[in-house]
Scaffold this motif. Structure first.
Motif, short mmCIF file in Angstrom:
data_model
loop_
_atom_site.label_atom_id
_atom_site.label_comp_id
_atom_site.label_asym_id
_atom_site.label_seq_id
_atom_site.Cartn_x
_atom_site.Cartn_y
_atom_site.Cartn_z
N LYS A 75 -17.76 -14.99 6.37
CA LYS A 75 -16.36 -15.05 5.97
C LYS A 75 -15.94 -13.85 5.14
N LEU A 76 -16.91 -13.03 4.72
CA LEU A 76 -16.58 -11.84 3.91
C LEU A 76 -16.35 -10.60 4.77
N LEU A 77 -16.68 -10.68 6.03
CA LEU A 77 -16.44 -9.52 6.89
C LEU A 77 -14.93 -9.30 7.03
N PRO A 89 -32.60 -18.80 4.96
CA PRO A 89 -32.64 -19.20 3.54
C PRO A 89 -31.90 -20.50 3.27
N GLN A 90 -30.82 -20.75 4.00
CA GLN A 90 -30.09 -22.00 3.81
C GLN A 90 -30.95 -23.20 4.20
N PRO A 111 -23.36 -17.34 5.15
CA PRO A 111 -22.41 -17.23 4.04
C PRO A 111 -21.55 -15.96 4.10
N LEU A 112 -22.12 -14.84 4.54
CA LEU A 112 -21.35 -13.60 4.50
C LEU A 112 -20.37 -13.45 5.66
#
Lengths: 329, 329
Positions: B272-274, B75-76, B269-270
């Motif tokens: 860094k959320l892990l 998607p990016q 993007p995700l």
């Protein structure tokens, strides 16, 4: 290597006739067909795939307008649409609207200019003139319309479920993150959650967010815990925002779900990979995309359509950001 | 409400002339223009936006072929392509190839049938006949080609960096997850990692994976720790696979990064959320998409192009799935 022209000359027919034989479409007299097939054998002709395709009928084009493909909810929808269209030999012109009226108008106009035979749009304004003025079928996806074809999930019920689960799992000071005020599904979710919290007489705070962007979500997560440090339950507007809230909770040393519970919305693929994994409201994005494409194809092809407004139900996915309860609790 | 026809009749000119005045394109004599403008004022005519757009020149179409939009890396890329195209008034026909040669051929053919003026493709086979036979510009995105326009990241160097970081942070029994064998960037990463491990004389195991799908990644993660229970460093083929490995490590009670380090690839993007957040090799997907679109536009418009093979460098993003070291270590 022989060309289609040489085949035509050898068979004594036109190139168009050879093409009709190759593609098995249009009427060709049996004798003519045999002449062409003899010429093909004689010259050992293999149709060049690219050239050959030029004689085939064009795939029909569909316009697909989504808010933002980088929001991880939309690739699932897009993929559902694409798979169904691809299998039925339609092709997609794709655009991101960024929930902007102007970009949406521009895209719809250029879809029309490029002779699309149908449109699938995730718009916030299905009643806009631009849609009323189209004389091709339109299906609204992820968005409701009262009287026009649409495929969507029951966002309001999703909001209700999130609030009920939050309360029955013991949160007493709930914060609801209200999504962008002009995005219809965000409004529905928010209203559903608030409806239940008021009904159950549970105190709650609201934090308004203005987009689904991950970068901004991190700021809202900070603001949330700064403004409401004692909140023990957060209903997020989607999984991206919930992920940012979860990370901020970690940073502040809050235990999830012991100190604070979090419920997202969407059930994007990565929500189960978070640690703790994210409890959320599931909407069947891929299936909704397929269904919208199928409905549009039925409308384009003039078939009778039984249901032109298709609402999908949503469900709570219990993972680790909410506390356990007895199922009869 | 007045129509464009009434304006034309009142002004005593053709509808096409009125359209030329409205859209300010094509030659219209000054006297004629004045007549049309008078008629517009007199009838209080407001051009209907949709109808009006029909007189404008069609947006040109570009074909965009990516492996799978539901892999969060793409998607990016797609968004970068779309933003650049949208700003330059090109529109995208979009398809997912699933890395399948047949789907790729079908899409390229239908792109041509729909008169695209250029193609951006993430193919594993830039030298395929189907591309050689096209007489419109093609840019390969996320894929290298020796002698054709392409925009890609240095995957081999990415693999080298991952292996070096893994070793200098103390892993002694490294497992390299080899991505799908027919996917060029996966091969590059794998070869880069192995090159360094051999050079440094570090023992390593290889686990072959056959797709980037998340569902399958979970199985490979299980297989990985079953086959190589003592592995203390895992170089994953992308962030999705790394996320599944991280979750399996949690499930088995392994501490990350103390017991086992993990490095992904892509920096979706995700990542860094892990929790712990994922150390990975960053490739600038959005910028690469923009660059490929810009390059294609230059080629379509016949401008002189200085560099037609553009390689982006990649970099290590240190997060929490790798151990800390002194920077001069």
């Amino acid at each position: 290597m022989a060309t289609i022209k040489e085949v035509a000359m050898t068979a004594g027919v036109s190139v168009a006739t050879v093409s009709r034989v190759l593609n098995q479409n249009g009427y060709v007299h049996e004798d003519t067909r045999r002449k062409v097939e003899d010429a093909i054998r004689q010259l050992n002709y293999t149709p060049n795939e690219v050239a050959r395709s030029l004689y085939k009928r064009k795939s029909k084009l569909i316009g697909l307008l989504l808010p933002d493909i980088t929001n991880p909810y939309f690739p699932q929808l897009a993929r559902g649409v694409e798979d169904q269209m691809q299998e039925n030999d339609y092709r997609l012109i794709f655009g991101n609207s960024d929930e902007s009226r102007q970009k949406e108008m521009d895209y719809i106009q250029t879809f029309i200019q490029n002779n699309v035979v149908g449109v699938i749009s995730s718009t916030n304004d299905p009643d806009a003139d631009i849609y009323a003025g189209l004389n091709i079928p339109v299906v609204f996806l992820d968005r409701t319309s009262n009287d026009r074809p649409s495929v969507y999930a029951d966002g309001r019920e999703g909001g209700r479920i999130a609030a009920r689960e939050m309360v029955r799992r013991g949160s007493k000071q709930i914060t609801v993150l209200q999504g962008p005020a002009h995005v219809r599904p965000a409004i529905d979710r928010f209203e559903g959650a608030v409806e239940i919290l008021q009904e159950l007489n549970i105190p709650y705070e609201v934090l308004l967010t203005t987009s689904f962007s991950l970068t901004e979500a991190e700021d809202w997560a900070k603001e949330l815990f700064y403004k409401y440090p004692d909140t023990d339950g957060i209903i997020a507007s989607n999984d991206m925002v919930a992920s940012a809230v979860l990370q901020e909770a970690h940073r502040l040393g809050k235990r999830v779900p012991e100190d604070v519970q979090i419920i997202g919305f969407d059930d994007i693929p990565l929500s189960k990979l978070l640690a703790p994994s994210l409890s959320t409201i599931h909407q069947p994005a891929y299936e909704m995309g397929r269904e919208a494409a199928d409905l549009l194809i039925q409308l384009i092809e003039g078939h009778h359509v039984e249901r032109n407004s298709i609402q999908y139900s949503v469900k709570f996915i219990e993972r680790q950001t909410t506390r356990k309860v007895d199922h009869d609790g």
